[in-house]
Design a protein around this motif. Structure first.
Motif, short mmCIF file in Angstrom:
data_model
loop_
_atom_site.label_atom_id
_atom_site.label_comp_id
_atom_site.label_asym_id
_atom_site.label_seq_id
_atom_site.Cartn_x
_atom_site.Cartn_y
_atom_site.Cartn_z
N UNK A 162 -10.54 -60.05 27.56
CA UNK A 162 -10.19 -59.07 26.53
C UNK A 162 -10.99 -57.79 26.65
N UNK A 163 -12.33 -57.88 26.67
CA UNK A 163 -13.19 -56.69 26.75
C UNK A 163 -14.55 -57.11 27.27
N UNK A 164 -15.28 -56.20 27.92
CA UNK A 164 -16.64 -56.54 28.37
C UNK A 164 -17.55 -56.86 27.19
N UNK A 165 -18.56 -57.67 27.43
CA UNK A 165 -19.54 -58.01 26.41
C UNK A 165 -20.76 -57.12 26.62
N UNK A 166 -21.30 -56.60 25.54
CA UNK A 166 -22.30 -55.55 25.63
C UNK A 166 -23.52 -55.97 26.44
N UNK A 167 -23.93 -57.24 26.35
CA UNK A 167 -25.10 -57.69 27.08
C UNK A 167 -24.96 -57.57 28.58
N UNK A 168 -23.74 -57.54 29.08
CA UNK A 168 -23.50 -57.47 30.52
C UNK A 168 -23.92 -56.13 31.12
N UNK A 169 -24.17 -55.13 30.24
CA UNK A 169 -24.51 -53.79 30.72
C UNK A 169 -26.02 -53.56 30.80
N UNK A 170 -26.81 -54.55 30.38
CA UNK A 170 -28.26 -54.41 30.40
C UNK A 170 -28.87 -55.33 31.46
N UNK A 171 -30.02 -54.91 31.95
CA UNK A 171 -30.76 -55.75 32.89
C UNK A 171 -31.60 -56.75 32.11
N UNK A 172 -31.78 -57.97 32.67
CA UNK A 172 -31.38 -58.41 34.01
C UNK A 172 -29.95 -58.93 34.13
N UNK A 173 -29.19 -58.94 33.03
CA UNK A 173 -27.83 -59.50 33.08
C UNK A 173 -26.96 -58.82 34.13
N UNK A 174 -27.12 -57.49 34.29
CA UNK A 174 -26.25 -56.76 35.22
C UNK A 174 -26.38 -57.28 36.64
N UNK A 175 -27.53 -57.84 36.98
CA UNK A 175 -27.71 -58.38 38.33
C UNK A 175 -26.94 -59.68 38.52
N UNK A 176 -26.47 -60.27 37.44
CA UNK A 176 -25.72 -61.53 37.52
C UNK A 176 -24.21 -61.32 37.47
N UNK A 177 -23.77 -60.14 37.01
CA UNK A 177 -22.35 -59.92 36.71
C UNK A 177 -21.54 -59.64 37.96
N UNK A 178 -22.10 -58.90 38.92
CA UNK A 178 -21.33 -58.49 40.08
C UNK A 178 -20.24 -57.51 39.69
N UNK A 179 -19.15 -57.49 40.45
CA UNK A 179 -18.00 -56.66 40.08
C UNK A 179 -17.37 -57.20 38.80
N UNK A 180 -16.96 -56.32 37.91
CA UNK A 180 -16.39 -56.77 36.64
C UNK A 180 -14.91 -56.42 36.58
N UNK A 181 -14.09 -57.42 36.27
CA UNK A 181 -12.67 -57.18 36.03
C UNK A 181 -12.33 -57.69 34.63
N UNK A 182 -11.26 -57.17 34.06
CA UNK A 182 -10.87 -57.51 32.69
C UNK A 182 -9.71 -58.48 32.74
N UNK A 183 -9.86 -59.62 32.08
CA UNK A 183 -8.80 -60.62 32.02
C UNK A 183 -8.09 -60.59 30.68
N UNK A 184 -6.80 -60.84 30.69
CA UNK A 184 -5.99 -60.83 29.47
C UNK A 184 -6.07 -62.17 28.75
N UNK A 185 -5.98 -62.14 27.42
CA UNK A 185 -5.84 -63.37 26.64
C UNK A 185 -4.47 -63.43 25.98
N UNK A 186 -3.57 -62.51 26.37
CA UNK A 186 -2.22 -62.53 25.83
C UNK A 186 -2.08 -61.84 24.49
N UNK A 187 -3.08 -61.02 24.14
CA UNK A 187 -3.01 -60.25 22.88
C UNK A 187 -3.82 -58.98 23.08
N UNK A 188 -3.31 -57.81 22.64
CA UNK A 188 -4.04 -56.55 22.84
C UNK A 188 -5.30 -56.50 21.98
N UNK A 189 -6.18 -55.59 22.33
CA UNK A 189 -7.45 -55.49 21.59
C UNK A 189 -7.17 -55.12 20.14
N UNK A 190 -7.61 -55.95 19.17
CA UNK A 190 -7.30 -55.70 17.75
C UNK A 190 -8.36 -54.81 17.08
N UNK A 191 -8.30 -53.51 17.37
CA UNK A 191 -9.29 -52.57 16.81
C UNK A 191 -9.34 -52.68 15.29
#
Length: 530
Positions: free
Chosen positions: A200-229
């Motif tokens: 659905x959307x990236x998780x905020x923790x994935x943008x901070x170190x040391x997490x970013x070293x574990x994420x690699x390339x990031x792609x967005x996967x669908x859950x079959x429903x658009x983002x419900x702003x």
């Protein structure tokens, strides 16, 4: 692009469930998104066609089971599933998928707890020899703390397996297991992915170190429903709106074909003191390279000759005490090389008090000066805001520590929260420089920029950024777009400088690449029709 905290993930899940859409449908779609990425890799693999899924017993594990089931329909592919836990204790959604997968033991090799224990809680070596992909579906966004010892052992085994060949790939579902989805902290043995399919959307923790070293390339996967702003807006929780500031989200307003130096904005830079004359020059360079119509450095009379000797011919150098009125459509950048003696602080505070009818950017010594009088900052933001002018602060963590009275260690525990709180309390825009760089707005929207590299950690780099922000604020952008474009252009130019020059590039070399970045942003090369 919108980002999510773990708590916001729960709100979204509850909202979609309240609509009557079966949550099993969402898991099916999420699993299909994982399957599609795995299938893409499988088509390119020259080695074994086996895929190993490490499945927890929560919903992340359920996503893994769906993908494993779908892979059974792909010729020559052998799916393996290692279940990390007792399936009978799994979440309801996991158990639904487990009942189905358990009937496919002829086509899916399943390894359960008892088999793992007999193998010293390690993945059987013959399985690893037969696979080219390992997919992590053990823990999801709610993980915090330390990994269980047995999971650590498995992940370390996978890391060793991955290191033996570039044709082997590690993929994480939603977020690498062991990573905190809010803070970006990570267990030392967290799963290290080549690609993370975040749902659905990236998780905020994935943008901070040391997490970013574990994420690699990031792609967005669908859950079959658009983002419900609207679901998040209507929630009772006062969390900020979080966004990823990347190239896809940016747009530069095209220039009028009859634009001239008066309409393209005037950036005034107040600074320059003995020993640090380069700082205002670098700010001026950033402003010029990002399209400012005019740039003027304002400094003390005793500093003018030194500044003129360093400046480019396009930069105007003036005695700050001789300025009676500033041009319209201008931004005043206060602080680069301004000095920290009592008299120099007083001079900078006088400028902060005197600016009217213009945007203001406070950088470097301007930040140290205003830290002594935050009531003045709040008052000036209020006064300028009446006419839609803004104040932007551009601290690094050390300067933000002075502004907030918090230690750097404390700020690092929740940089988003502290930046958000300061911006809202004082009515200013805060650009907290780092990895990622955080833009906090006065009304609770947060933007993260992940471009840039550690070789940008050198004196003068922030001065260039302050000049770019000053320039962009004058160029018919709304303030958020202007600041985000400036941050992105600066950090991306740093990446280009690393590519072109290697480590040891200078702030000037970053400024020289601003134009190359700007022309890649939508709208920049266009001319507004009359």
């Amino acid at each position: 692009m919108r980002l999510l905290t773990p708590k916001q993930v729960n709100i979204v899940d509850q909202y979609i469930e309240s609509l009557g859409l079966p949550v099993s449908h969402l898991m099916e779609q999420a699993g299909r998104s994982v399957f599609e990425v795995v299938h893409r890799y499988i088509q390119e693999i020259k080695g074994p066609k086996g895929v190993l899924f490490l499945s927890g017993i929560g919903n992340n594990g359920g996503d893994a089971l769906v993908a494993a089931r779908l892979l059974t329909e792909v010729p020559e592919v052998t799916p393996y599933v290692v279940v990390c836990g007792n399936p009978e204790e799994g979440s309801p959604l996991f158990q639904q998928q487990w009942k189905v997968v358990h009937t496919l033991e002829d086509t899916i090799t399943i390894v359960i707890d008892e088999m793992m224990q007999s193998n010293r809680n390690l993945i059987p070596s013959h399985i690893l020899q037969n696979v080219s992909l390992v997919v992590d579906g053990v823990f999801g966004t709610g993980f915090h703390g330390e990994l269980p010892k047995r999971i650590r052992s498995m992940f370390e085994q996978c890391r060793e397996w991955r290191s033996y060949s570039d044709t082997r790939t590690c993929i994480a579902i939603d977020i690498p297991s062991g990573v905190n989805g809010l803070t970006g902290s990570a267990d030392i043995s967290s799963f290290k992915a080549d690609e993370t399919i975040t749902l659905l959307a990236p998780k905020v923790g994935m943008f901070f170190y040391p997490a970013r070293q574990c994420v690699g390339h990031m792609s967005i996967g669908s859950i079959g429903y658009p983002f419900p702003h609207h679901a998040l807006r209507k929630s009772d929780h006062n969390w900020p709106e979080l966004y990823w500031n990347n190239a896809d989200s940016l747009n530069v307003e095209p220039r009028s074909p009859i634009a001239h130096k008066g309409t393209n904005g005037h950036v005034y830079i107040v600074g320059g003191s003995p020993g640090i004359y380069g700082a205002p020059i670098l700010s001026a360079e950033g402003a010029l390279r990002s399209g400012a119509g005019k740039v003027t450095i304002l400094s003390g009379i005793n500093e003018l000759d030194a500044l003129r000797s360093l400046s480019r011919p396009e930069m105007m150098i003036c005695d700050s005490s001789d300025v009676e009125q500033l041009d319209g459509n201008s931004t005043v950048v206060i602080g680069p090389g301004g000095g920290r003696s009592n008299s120099e602080k007083k001079h900078l505070l006088q400028w902060i008090q005197s600016v009217t009818g213009n945007h203001m950017v406070l950088d470097a010594d301007g930040l140290i000066a205003i830290a002594s009088d935050l009531l003045l900052l709040k008052y000036r933001a209020y006064e300028l805001g009446k006419d839609d002018y803004i104040i932007v602060l551009t601290p690094h963590l050390g300067e933000f520590s002075v502004l907030t009275g918090k230690s750097i260690e404390e700020l690092n525990k929740d940089p988003i929260g502290y930046a958000n709180e300061f911006a809202k309390e004082h009515g200013v825009y805060v650009v907290l420089k780092g990895q990622p760089t955080i833009l906090a707005t006065p009304f609770g929207k947060i933007y993260l920029t992940t471009r840039g590299n550690p070789y940008m950690g050198t004196g003068g780099m922030g001065d260039v950024l302050a000049g770019i922000i000053g320039s962009m604020l004058n160029q018919d952008q709304n303030p958020i777009d202007a600041i985000n474009i400036a941050i992105y252009a600066h950090s991306r130019a740093g990446d280009l400088a690393l590519d072109d020059c290697g480590p040891g590039f200078t702030p000037t070399e970053v400024a020289q690449r601003i134009g190359r970045v700007l022309r890649t942003i939508e709208g920049c090369n266009q001319i507004q029709p009359l």
